[in-house]
Design a protein around this motif. Sequence first.
Motif, PDB file in Angstrom:
ATOM      1  N   ILE A 296     101.905  21.010  82.769  1.00 49.17           N
ATOM      2  CA  ILE A 296     102.349  20.839  81.377  1.00 49.17           C
ATOM      3  C   ILE A 296     101.203  20.116  80.679  1.00 49.17           C
ATOM      4  O   ILE A 296     101.044  18.898  80.825  1.00 49.17           O
ATOM      5  CB  ILE A 296     103.648  20.029  81.277  1.00 49.17           C
ATOM      6  CG1 ILE A 296     104.740  20.614  82.173  1.00 49.17           C
ATOM      7  CG2 ILE A 296     104.122  19.952  79.827  1.00 49.17           C
ATOM      8  CD1 ILE A 296     105.953  19.708  82.344  1.00 49.17           C
ATOM      9  N   HIS A 314     111.641  17.946  75.751  1.00 47.27           N
ATOM     10  CA  HIS A 314     111.178  19.266  76.175  1.00 47.27           C
ATOM     11  C   HIS A 314     110.616  19.201  77.601  1.00 47.27           C
ATOM     12  O   HIS A 314     110.958  20.022  78.466  1.00 47.27           O
ATOM     13  CB  HIS A 314     110.105  19.725  75.188  1.00 47.27           C
ATOM     14  CG  HIS A 314     109.852  21.190  75.172  1.00 47.27           C
ATOM     15  ND1 HIS A 314     109.016  21.793  74.265  1.00 47.27           N
ATOM     16  CD2 HIS A 314     110.311  22.200  75.953  1.00 47.27           C
ATOM     17  CE1 HIS A 314     108.978  23.096  74.480  1.00 47.27           C
ATOM     18  NE2 HIS A 314     109.760  23.364  75.504  1.00 47.27           N
ATOM     19  N   VAL A 315     109.747  18.223  77.848  1.00 43.88           N
ATOM     20  CA  VAL A 315     109.151  18.082  79.172  1.00 43.88           C
ATOM     21  C   VAL A 315     110.219  17.755  80.211  1.00 43.88           C
ATOM     22  O   VAL A 315     110.214  18.293  81.333  1.00 43.88           O
ATOM     23  CB  VAL A 315     108.048  17.006  79.156  1.00 43.88           C
ATOM     24  CG1 VAL A 315     107.554  16.708  80.575  1.00 43.88           C
ATOM     25  CG2 VAL A 315     106.884  17.455  78.273  1.00 43.88           C
ATOM     26  N   THR A 317     113.254  18.682  80.170  1.00 40.02           N
ATOM     27  CA  THR A 317     113.957  19.941  80.429  1.00 40.02           C
ATOM     28  C   THR A 317     113.186  20.813  81.402  1.00 40.02           C
ATOM     29  O   THR A 317     113.768  21.404  82.327  1.00 40.02           O
ATOM     30  CB  THR A 317     114.170  20.701  79.107  1.00 40.02           C
ATOM     31  OG1 THR A 317     115.031  19.930  78.260  1.00 40.02           O
ATOM     32  CG2 THR A 317     114.775  22.066  79.336  1.00 40.02           C
ATOM     33  N   MET A 318     111.877  20.913  81.227  1.00 42.30           N
ATOM     34  CA  MET A 318     111.064  21.727  82.128  1.00 42.30           C
ATOM     35  C   MET A 318     111.208  21.276  83.579  1.00 42.30           C
ATOM     36  O   MET A 318     111.109  22.088  84.497  1.00 42.30           O
ATOM     37  CB  MET A 318     109.592  21.653  81.715  1.00 42.30           C
ATOM     38  CG  MET A 318     109.283  22.232  80.353  1.00 42.30           C
ATOM     39  SD  MET A 318     107.502  22.076  79.989  1.00 42.30           S
ATOM     40  CE  MET A 318     107.491  22.355  78.221  1.00 42.30           C
ATOM     41  N   SER A 329     109.607  25.287  87.409  1.00 41.96           N
ATOM     42  CA  SER A 329     109.760  23.945  86.853  1.00 41.96           C
ATOM     43  C   SER A 329     108.392  23.328  86.578  1.00 41.96           C
ATOM     44  O   SER A 329     107.504  23.388  87.429  1.00 41.96           O
ATOM     45  CB  SER A 329     110.505  23.044  87.845  1.00 41.96           C
ATOM     46  OG  SER A 329     111.846  23.428  87.978  1.00 41.96           O
ATOM     47  N   GLY A 330     108.229  22.737  85.402  1.00 48.00           N
ATOM     48  CA  GLY A 330     107.008  21.996  85.144  1.00 48.00           C
ATOM     49  C   GLY A 330     106.935  20.805  86.099  1.00 48.00           C
ATOM     50  O   GLY A 330     107.916  20.070  86.238  1.00 48.00           O
ATOM     51  N   ASN A 443     102.336  25.531  81.040  1.00 49.62           N
ATOM     52  CA  ASN A 443     102.901  25.154  79.752  1.00 49.62           C
ATOM     53  C   ASN A 443     101.877  24.349  78.963  1.00 49.62           C
ATOM     54  O   ASN A 443     101.193  23.489  79.525  1.00 49.62           O
ATOM     55  CB  ASN A 443     104.158  24.299  79.954  1.00 49.62           C
ATOM     56  CG  ASN A 443     105.132  24.933  80.925  1.00 49.62           C
ATOM     57  OD1 ASN A 443     105.951  25.756  80.552  1.00 49.62           O
ATOM     58  ND2 ASN A 443     105.048  24.555  82.196  1.00 49.62           N
ATOM     59  N   THR A 474     106.644  26.097  74.172  1.00 49.41           N
ATOM     60  CA  THR A 474     107.937  26.388  74.767  1.00 49.41           C
ATOM     61  C   THR A 474     107.771  26.214  76.266  1.00 49.41           C
ATOM     62  O   THR A 474     106.793  25.630  76.717  1.00 49.41           O
ATOM     63  CB  THR A 474     108.444  27.789  74.368  1.00 49.41           C
ATOM     64  OG1 THR A 474     109.736  27.995  74.940  1.00 49.41           O
ATOM     65  CG2 THR A 474     107.497  28.880  74.813  1.00 49.41           C
ATOM     66  N   TRP A 475     108.746  26.668  77.037  1.00 46.77           N
ATOM     67  CA  TRP A 475     108.724  26.495  78.485  1.00 46.77           C
ATOM     68  C   TRP A 475     108.635  27.864  79.141  1.00 46.77           C
ATOM     69  O   TRP A 475     109.222  28.842  78.652  1.00 46.77           O
ATOM     70  CB  TRP A 475     109.993  25.750  78.928  1.00 46.77           C
ATOM     71  CG  TRP A 475     110.235  25.706  80.403  1.00 46.77           C
ATOM     72  CD1 TRP A 475     109.314  25.486  81.387  1.00 46.77           C
ATOM     73  CD2 TRP A 475     111.484  25.888  81.061  1.00 46.77           C
ATOM     74  NE1 TRP A 475     109.923  25.510  82.622  1.00 46.77           N
ATOM     75  CE2 TRP A 475     111.252  25.758  82.450  1.00 46.77           C
ATOM     76  CE3 TRP A 475     112.783  26.140  80.611  1.00 46.77           C
ATOM     77  CZ2 TRP A 475     112.280  25.880  83.387  1.00 46.77           C
ATOM     78  CZ3 TRP A 475     113.797  26.251  81.536  1.00 46.77           C
ATOM     79  CH2 TRP A 475     113.546  26.119  82.916  1.00 46.77           C
ATOM     80  N   THR A 476     107.922  27.960  80.247  1.00 47.49           N
ATOM     81  CA  THR A 476     107.774  29.252  80.915  1.00 47.49           C
ATOM     82  C   THR A 476     109.100  29.805  81.427  1.00 47.49           C
ATOM     83  O   THR A 476     109.192  30.992  81.730  1.00 47.49           O
ATOM     84  CB  THR A 476     106.768  29.149  82.072  1.00 47.49           C
ATOM     85  OG1 THR A 476     106.977  27.927  82.773  1.00 47.49           O
ATOM     86  CG2 THR A 476     105.344  29.206  81.565  1.00 47.49           C
TER      87      THR A 476
END
Length: 580
Positions: A296, A314-315, A317-318, A329-330, A443, A474-476
């Motif tokens: 990320i 956001h992070v 959530t990843m 998952s990040g 990300n 956004t997230w992958t």
Amino acid sequence: MTPTSQPRPAAPATEEQRGAVDAAVGALRSGARSWTHLTLEQRARLFERVRDTVVETADEWVAVASTSKGLDAAHPLRGEEWLSGPYAVLGAIDGYVASLRALAKGASPLDGVRTDAAPGGRLRARVFPAAPLDRLLLSGFTGEVWFRPGTTLPAARADAGLGQRHPTHEATVGLVLGAGNITSIPVLDVMYELLAENRVSILKVNPTQDALVPVFERALAPLIEPGFLRIVRGGGDVGAALTQHPDITHVHITGSATTFDAIVWGTGDEAAERKRENRPLLTSPITAELGGVSPIIIVPGVWTDADIAYQASHVATMRLHNSGHNCISGQVVILSRDWPQRDAFMTALRAAMAAAPERPVWYPRSDEKLAAAASAYPDADWTADHTRAIVDVGPGEDATAVETTEYFAPVLGVVELEGNGQEFLDAAVAHANTRLVGTLGANVLIDPDTEAALGAGFERAIADLRYGGIAINTWTGIVFATPILTWGAFPGGTLDDVSSGIGVVHNTLLLDHVERSIMRGPFRPFPRSIGGRSRFSVLPKPPWFVDSRTSTPVAEGLTRWHMSHSVGGLVVTLAKAMRS
């Protein structure tokens, strides 16, 4: 990825298990012959029947999946099972039906899709939004498929359709070894095998999804009845018997590199010897999606307090979606130590990780992964009853473990590099490419003013990222859930060094020569997306964020829109989304 434990040799399958496998494969051989006699229009109608049965089973699908993961009926994160289950499958079916109908008319699935040049001599297809309503349901999001360097537009258009360009070619029998974490994965893999390769499948579900087998059997009944699919349960013994079955012509696996190597080379000293002598145990071709350690990259800029809070959520959530049990998952945040807002962001990130709703860490052997992280990083910050960790690797400390071990659990690493602007971004891309294990997804978070200032340098840096899925603001995970995009590792995996896998899936346009897919989202949600250089979006906090207050009703509502296209229901759902 670097394995944290060696695979255990599977015990031989029992005579009863081998008999069941032989019967399933025999039915598929007959089904393969039937598949070749279906016209493209008949295949489109078949998938419309699958759509109907997925709709009929969607509620039970979500209920069983949620229960198996320890999410009761009132849990605020139950919406994850709507979006990563029936929602993703219905989107794929609609895309495949459209491609089949285009091919049946003699057209290319790429017809009408805007294309242009991407950096490095690449062709880019701007495939999302694909329909006018996409601009509302994922407002502010755009998706691109990049072809491998040198691919021309005539070649991309002519080859779009893959196996459906030659529907009368002989169909074959393949094996799909299903994932155990996300319920749509085995279904999506089976559908891609059938359409991209004209390959009927025996699906061996992961034991974590045994409870879903009756649901899958009803949802996929239109494929099972004519012999295009068989579903079996079992552990490594059944999997081993299937991979060595003489009538299986291809294997596809979603899992770990450790399992991939065990299938291809065996285990223990025998595997090492086989590798040295280039004598694979597996004689059939294999494709795979295997995860990795996803970066990320936080590009430094001037962020407001609201930006910091939103992107920290956001992070989180990843990392925390599905309790961290995602191949995408990040896992490693790459920050600039020269960013003046570094400390403010880290404070917000720790708060977001701690405040997200608690849930079980349910995937088998996750306790071992958490213990390994605790051992490698005794000073990590733990929350949620010691089930979530932030590993902030300071200058001079060893980041090897967090950068080379896919924890598949709620462990988030943070590493720092020097610089700002293009200097930092180029260093972060090089760090991700060379230090982090895997090439599945990356990300990048960047504010619109900084992105505009970097200009062509930003696009060049994105081209330099060697990942099969890239998410910008956004997230992958959204690349995964948008099946018109391709999903898979960056090209280059081999039997000897598989990295994050070989080949792609999803890809509802059935494109060939693909290198990567990119999703771009809004840096700021509504109403802060209004004005300036911000990418406009009418959406407030997206429903997949772990701290969205209306996650479950909005996720369910979006899925029901795909099920019935009820305008009234969509209006209610969007009203709930505005209260997230």
